[in-house]
Scaffold this motif. Sequence first.
Motif, PDB file in Angstrom:
ATOM      1  N   GLN A 142       0.819  -1.204   0.000  1.00 26.18           N
ATOM      2  CA  GLN A 142       0.000   0.000   0.000  1.00 26.18           C
ATOM      3  C   GLN A 142       0.856   1.259   0.000  1.00 26.18           C
ATOM      4  N   VAL A 143       1.908   1.262  -0.809  1.00 27.36           N
ATOM      5  CA  VAL A 143       2.756   2.437  -0.847  1.00 27.36           C
ATOM      6  C   VAL A 143       1.958   3.678  -1.226  1.00 27.36           C
ATOM      7  N   SER A 144       2.402   4.795  -0.707  1.00 26.44           N
ATOM      8  CA  SER A 144       1.756   6.064  -1.031  1.00 26.44           C
ATOM      9  C   SER A 144       2.212   6.566  -2.393  1.00 26.44           C
ATOM     10  N   GLY A 145       3.411   6.181  -2.762  1.00 31.02           N
ATOM     11  CA  GLY A 145       3.928   6.627  -4.046  1.00 31.02           C
ATOM     12  C   GLY A 145       5.112   5.786  -4.467  1.00 31.02           C
ATOM     13  N   ILE A 146       5.497   5.958  -5.717  1.00 31.70           N
ATOM     14  CA  ILE A 146       6.647   5.222  -6.249  1.00 31.70           C
ATOM     15  C   ILE A 146       7.571   6.189  -6.968  1.00 31.70           C
ATOM     16  N   ILE A 147       8.848   6.051  -6.682  1.00 30.56           N
ATOM     17  CA  ILE A 147       9.857   6.758  -7.458  1.00 30.56           C
ATOM     18  C   ILE A 147      10.632   5.678  -8.180  1.00 30.56           C
ATOM     19  N   GLY A 148      10.649   5.754  -9.489  1.00 37.74           N
ATOM     20  CA  GLY A 148      11.217   4.603 -10.173  1.00 37.74           C
ATOM     21  C   GLY A 148      11.973   4.908 -11.439  1.00 37.74           C
ATOM     22  N   SER A 149      12.969   4.097 -11.613  1.00 37.17           N
ATOM     23  CA  SER A 149      13.681   4.093 -12.865  1.00 37.17           C
ATOM     24  C   SER A 149      13.158   2.855 -13.594  1.00 37.17           C
ATOM     25  N   PHE A 150      12.097   3.064 -14.353  1.00 33.65           N
ATOM     26  CA  PHE A 150      11.379   1.935 -14.932  1.00 33.65           C
ATOM     27  C   PHE A 150      12.145   1.304 -16.092  1.00 33.65           C
ATOM     28  N   VAL A 151      11.988   0.017 -16.205  1.00 36.92           N
ATOM     29  CA  VAL A 151      12.647  -0.709 -17.282  1.00 36.92           C
ATOM     30  C   VAL A 151      11.888  -0.486 -18.578  1.00 36.92           C
ATOM     31  N   ASP A 152      10.610  -0.794 -18.497  1.00 42.27           N
ATOM     32  CA  ASP A 152       9.761  -0.626 -19.666  1.00 42.27           C
ATOM     33  C   ASP A 152       8.333  -0.560 -19.130  1.00 42.27           C
ATOM     34  N   VAL A 153       7.490   0.133 -19.854  1.00 41.63           N
ATOM     35  CA  VAL A 153       6.142   0.317 -19.336  1.00 41.63           C
ATOM     36  C   VAL A 153       5.121  -0.024 -20.395  1.00 41.63           C
ATOM     37  N   ASP A 154       4.336  -1.044 -20.125  1.00 45.07           N
ATOM     38  CA  ASP A 154       3.224  -1.352 -21.024  1.00 45.07           C
ATOM     39  C   ASP A 154       1.917  -1.035 -20.304  1.00 45.07           C
ATOM     40  N   ASN A 155       0.810  -1.352 -20.960  1.00 43.04           N
ATOM     41  CA  ASN A 155      -0.476  -0.983 -20.382  1.00 43.04           C
ATOM     42  C   ASN A 155      -0.752  -1.661 -19.053  1.00 43.04           C
ATOM     43  N   LYS A 156      -0.268  -2.839 -18.927  1.00 46.74           N
ATOM     44  CA  LYS A 156      -0.475  -3.595 -17.704  1.00 46.74           C
ATOM     45  C   LYS A 156       0.170  -2.876 -16.509  1.00 46.74           C
ATOM     46  N   ILE A 157       1.439  -2.555 -16.686  1.00 48.64           N
ATOM     47  CA  ILE A 157       2.156  -1.830 -15.636  1.00 48.64           C
ATOM     48  C   ILE A 157       1.491  -0.477 -15.401  1.00 48.64           C
ATOM     49  N   LEU A 158       1.138   0.155 -16.492  1.00 44.66           N
ATOM     50  CA  LEU A 158       0.510   1.466 -16.379  1.00 44.66           C
ATOM     51  C   LEU A 158      -0.741   1.401 -15.519  1.00 44.66           C
TER      52      LEU A 158
END
Lengths: 334, 334
Positions: free
Chosen positions: B114-130
């Motif tokens: 239940q994180v309040s937020g994410i700071i990320g260096s994303f690898v790749d982003v598809d609709n699922k992750i989105l």
Amino acid sequence: MNQKELAKIAGVSSATISRVINDDPNVKPETKEYVREIIKKYDYVANINARNLRASSSNTVGFLISNFNNPFFIKIYQGIESICRKHGYIVIIGITNERVEEQEKAIDLFLSYQVSGIIGSFVDVDNKILNKLQRLQKNVISLDREFDILDFDTIVIDNEYGGIEQVNYLHSLGHKKIAVIYGKLDSPGKERLNGFEKGMANNGLKSKEEYKICGNYNEPDAYYATIKLLQLKDPPTAIITHNNLMCIGAYKALKDLKINIPDNVSLIGFDNFEFADYLEPGITLIDRPINQMGEMAGEMLFDRLENKYIGETRRIVLPVKLKINKSCNFLTTQ
Amino acid sequence: MNQKELAKIAGVSSATISRVINDDPNVKPETKEYVREIIKKYDYVANINARNLRASSSNTVGFLISNFNNPFFIKIYQGIESICRKHGYIVIIGITNERVEEQEKAIDLFLSYQVSGIIGSFVDVDNKILNKLQRLQKNVISLDREFDILDFDTIVIDNEYGGIEQVNYLHSLGHKKIAVIYGKLDSPGKERLNGFEKGMANNGLKSKEEYKICGNYNEPDAYYATIKLLQLKDPPTAIITHNNLMCIGAYKALKDLKINIPDNVSLIGFDNFEFADYLEPGITLIDRPINQMGEMAGEMLFDRLENKYIGETRRIVLPVKLKINKSCNFLTTQ
DNA sequence: TTCTCTGTTGTATACGTATACAATAGATTA
DNA sequence: TAATCTATTGTATACGTATACAACAGAGAA
């Protein structure tokens, strides 16, 4: 989205959802597959807080460190993290900044998270901290530090031997005026300094007070300590440092002062670091098996957690080894 | 030990215990003091799982990284951790190893916490992750990477400009045979390479295929890439690297091959690192304000979390700057 | 006196999960 | 056929906390 809502959508009970998530064998295969699809479709993830609450445990390990300024802890973290991941555990990091108050807060945090165990480089341990740690039974690993009061598994290196070896090596090169930049007098710090004194005595050398400066295990203090040493009327011909950051500080100071290493001053470090071999000159130092330490700590902890080992407190002393490079030279007559 | 047990000992209700812990003003001062003593005496710490469950939130921020091999992420972590600590939040680390499957697991972990937020260096982003990320409203910061699909606050550096500047500088020194060891073609990788090509074209230089090798952002690959480059019939006179690890790899290879930097080959890096100034020669590189990035990301996130900023997605592009040292030299006639 | 108000405390409940136990249907056995 | 067993699912509950609401005592007002 929780189990109940998802259950309503799927037309099953929340218990079934839970069972599918935990791969309970008492679920009809078709039901399982169907529920899994629903879970996937709605990207349902279980609430770990509820989970941990219900389980009264959290599959979490606390890792207590000073901070990440010293790459030492990063290596250790990586080792621990990989072992924990393998066992399905999460690592949470507690930072002490070498202060007892922050250490206590970090340990309280660990306890509030219901950690299964703690791997820690403790700052200092009094009865209060001890009481808190004892709630974890024997599931505590003391890393790199020792405390009489603390009866937990311990992994340390042979600090005294390392301290002796530094002196021995410099003595073998003919050095007599040997300075030491030592760290905070925690357990490894004391032992390294003991080693230094023993080494000096063994070789019949006099340990001068003005040649001993505390560099607080950090780079800037060691930098200034080095400058001070070289401003002495009778400066040393060799400098020993008692950890990697202080070695870097001394190296940078010598470079900035345009003093040739090793022709003018020999420099010997304690603990390896990324660029030790690629500086000019490469740094001669006491090397320790740092890559092992994290994984070993992790494995020792899981041996306890999974009851693979039940017994007396273990104390592992890892060997250190002199790694000769080019930062020390024979003393030339001055 | 939980609230109920402690309440029994103290002779009050569990609600009173809870109120004292949360410093509720509706508690008689004497009661408060008394209960605090009991809490201290029994070293009671609240169960954070129950707390978070009850609160339906966790004061936790997820930090998504490749791994800690690159010191870049350590600096960022330190910045984020200090900001989170200031706000009473905890950071949990998710490791992707640059693999989408591990990224998904890490994000699921964040969500389960239940994180309040994410700071990320994303690898790749598809609709699922989105979809998963969108559960956090706008409380996501994309660090160092950009994705068209991702409409979240973003902090990047001016990668293309950096790529151009590397070429410009080498060209100004007379180099024409310029090789590049580039990284994985993620968003910064592409931009740096675009910068390289633009720089070459702008200066009327020909970009030869055999001078372009992928070093996968890591040290060993760059090491071997460098050796390959130097084994060419017509080797380059200058090598550009597109991150710090690859620069280190190239440096080590050149050292091991006993090739003089910068007299035989000029070397220019991208992104600073601890020893860049203390290697011999000191490394000329594209510097970026890395110390700012973590704290800035943290602050941007808390602006959202505390509703200090409500509005359009922000995109911050931090400037980079050529930092000249001694690893590049004028091209001498061969 | 009686009523109202305020300050303080207690009681009961929901958060989301995992699981003990109950319930059911269908299969198997006697 | 009736009885028993098995496989599967559902119902109810506890984990420990924070808080809405209830309760109550004492102070002040009428």
